[in-house]
Structure formats: C-alpha cells, structure tokens
Scaffold this active site. Structure first.
Site, mmCIF file in Angstrom:
data_model
loop_
_atom_site.group_PDB
_atom_site.id
_atom_site.type_symbol
_atom_site.label_atom_id
_atom_site.label_comp_id
_atom_site.label_asym_id
_atom_site.label_seq_id
_atom_site.Cartn_x
_atom_site.Cartn_y
_atom_site.Cartn_z
ATOM 1 N N ASP A 192 0.854 -1.187 0.000
ATOM 2 C CA ASP A 192 0.000 0.000 0.000
ATOM 3 C C ASP A 192 0.888 1.235 0.000
ATOM 4 O O ASP A 192 1.343 1.698 1.042
ATOM 5 C CB ASP A 192 -0.921 -0.010 1.229
ATOM 6 C CG ASP A 192 -1.914 1.156 1.211
ATOM 7 O OD1 ASP A 192 -1.724 2.093 0.395
ATOM 8 O OD2 ASP A 192 -2.867 1.132 2.008
ATOM 9 N N HIS A 197 0.461 7.918 3.838
ATOM 10 C CA HIS A 197 1.205 7.306 4.940
ATOM 11 C C HIS A 197 2.703 7.634 4.918
ATOM 12 O O HIS A 197 3.452 7.091 5.730
ATOM 13 C CB HIS A 197 0.995 5.792 4.903
ATOM 14 C CG HIS A 197 -0.445 5.411 4.847
ATOM 15 N ND1 HIS A 197 -1.314 5.633 5.890
ATOM 16 C CD2 HIS A 197 -1.196 4.848 3.851
ATOM 17 C CE1 HIS A 197 -2.528 5.216 5.552
ATOM 18 N NE2 HIS A 197 -2.479 4.748 4.327
ATOM 19 N N ILE A 212 -0.335 9.301 8.514
ATOM 20 C CA ILE A 212 -0.934 8.434 9.525
ATOM 21 C C ILE A 212 -0.584 6.976 9.236
ATOM 22 O O ILE A 212 -0.169 6.622 8.129
ATOM 23 C CB ILE A 212 -2.472 8.607 9.564
ATOM 24 C CG1 ILE A 212 -3.089 8.223 8.218
ATOM 25 C CG2 ILE A 212 -2.841 10.030 9.953
ATOM 26 C CD1 ILE A 212 -4.620 8.234 8.208
ATOM 27 N N GLY A 215 -4.647 1.833 8.229
ATOM 28 C CA GLY A 215 -5.663 1.125 9.007
ATOM 29 C C GLY A 215 -5.364 -0.357 9.096
ATOM 30 O O GLY A 215 -5.538 -0.976 10.156
#
Length: 289
Positions: A192, A197, A212, A215
């Site tokens: 990903d 990120h 961040i 998830g």
C-alpha cells in the site's frame, strides 16, 4: 460522480493470481512490530524462516509486497469506480481464514463490489474477496469497506444499522502495542504505497496534520496482540477478525486493545492512550479456536 453504481454492482468479479514467499511474510511481521525488543525476545516464530508461523491477517497483503515488485500507487481499479485517493478512507475490514496460511504459496483471488451505500456526505463501497489455493481449496474470505468522501447523496439506501458499544463489564485482557515513528514507512512496503502514509504534503491535502498509520497496520497489530496475549502465540487459533476503523493513529503512538471473551468469540476495542483513549478500532470481533 466518480461511482457508477449499476456498472459497479453488475460487473463480473475481477480475478488475479497471487504469489508470496517467506520474505513477504517476514516483512509483514516486522512491519507490525515483531522483534521490536529482539534483545529480550526476537519472536523467531514471526521473524525467522525456520518454523515460521503466519499471522492470518497476512492475507490482506499477500501477493502485493516486495516479491510482487513496484506496482506504483494503489488504485481502485474496479468497473464503475473512479475516485481520487485523497477522498478515500478505509472504513472497515473483515477476514475469515479457512485454513492456516502457508509461508509461501499461490492463490486465485476473486473480488467484486457487493454494495454501495449512501451515507449522505459519502458513499460506502463494500468489496468482497475470496481466495482459493491452486487445488481449489478455499483459503480466505475478506470484506472491505471503503469510505468515499463527497460521493454520497445519490438517493440510495444507507445500509444496515451500525450501532455498537463495548461490553459494560471490565475486559478480560488489556493489551498494549507500541508503534514506532517509522512504522508506516515500513508497513507500506507490503504493497500500500498511498502517499497519505509517507508524504506530509499529501497528508495535509487530505486533511491530516501528518502522515498516519495504515488502518490495516492497526488491524494486523491488534490481531498479533490477540494471538500473543490471548491465544498463547498460536496463529492457527485466530480464525477471523472484523473491525471498523474509527480514528487515525500517528506512527509512534500506542494501540491499547481491550478484550472481552465469550467462548470462541472475542469482542475487541482498540484505543490510543496518547489521544485520551480515542477509538482506533470499533465494532471489532474475533473468532478463535
């Protein structure tokens, strides 16, 4: 509109072949924090190829990481769906594993859009994936919920009620999982590569103060905490886990997972103590053996 609902729902399932090896599994475990305290416990069941065990949540990245090469930025390559990455959030995830995952192998993955719910200011896209071994044996089934900001208000059904609350009694276990400041940079190598990120400018354009944690990184960290803290480190005993992503976590912060056990069903709630125990994962249930 970036989502053409009829086209998305009527499209034939997308199919592709996945392959992975021990290197991918080792990277995945390291990206969840395995071996963080190697001077005390190197966690060789996760970090060394001999007798390597596989966390079931590896299914979420199988065939996407270092052995798959650089596939570029992630994209929702699905019929009828064309939404800017900056308007997409991963809202929820479920996984059921039908057998222990091998440390290396191949699978055929079939995925399709099963629902598009109208949430007013956003659309909630639900995708289902099924993976089978070359022998035809089922390996895992997934359900992914994608929150597409600005794509709602089209007059569709809002979807099922999502009311949820944690049990009122004290949890049976409370598990602490620290993360590191560079954890998102490592986790993204599982496949990903969303700049949310990694790139501060992209993160700010998407409405966040800084990059961040993924998830699915939080998802895997909680799964590992449950295996280690409740299931005696036996990865085969975790049969499935479903969650909603309730809040963002900054790399370097801690995930605190509360666990309530009722037989083979675990109710989970993950919060961030550095954010005043703000929720990270809710609607969380694990099925165990």
């Amino acid at each position: 509109m970036g989502i053409h609902i009829d086209k998305a729902l009527s499209a034939a399932p997308a199919r592709r072949t996945l392959s992975w090896n021990r290197r991918d599994v080792l990277l995945y475990h390291l990206s969840l924090g395995a071996g963080r305290s190697a001077d005390l416990d190197p966690e060789l069941r996760y970090t060394f190829e001999r007798d390597l065990r596989v966390l079931p949540t590896f299914a979420m990245v199988a065939g996407q990481g270092v052995s798959a090469g650089d596939g570029g930025l992630p994209a929702m390559r699905l019929p009828g769906i064309d939404v800017d990455l900056r308007r997409i959030l991963h809202a929820g995830q479920s996984l059921t594993v039908h057998r222990p995952l091998p440390a290396s192998g191949e699978a055929s993955l079939s995925s399709r859009v099963t629902h598009v719910w109208d949430k007013g200011k956003a659309a909630l896209i639900v995708l289902e994936g099924t993976a089978t071994a070359p022998s035809g044996e089922p390996l895992w089934t997934t359900g992914m919920q994608i929150w597409a900001r600005g794509e709602g208000g089209f007059g569709g059904a809002p979807g099922p009620d999502t009311t949820w609350s944690a049990p009122v009694r004290a949890p049976d276990h409370v598990l602490e999982s620290p993360t590191s400041p560079g954890q998102a940079l490592l986790y993204r190598l599982n496949g990903d590569l969303n700049p949310l990120h990694a790139d501060p400018e992209f993160a700010k354009a998407a409405g966040f103060e800084q990059p961040i944690l993924h998830g699915l990184a939080s998802y895997g960290i909680v799964a590992k905490a449950v295996v280690d803290g409740v299931l005696d480190g036996d990865t085969d005993r975790l049969r499935g886990i479903s969650v909603r992503f309730a809040g963002s976590l900054l790399p370097g912060q801690t995930i605190r997972t509360s666990v309530w056990r009722d037989g083979d069903v675990l109710t989970l709630s993950a919060t961030c103590p550095e954010q005043g125990d703000a929720p990270v994962l809710t609607h969380a249930v694990a099925h165990v053996a």
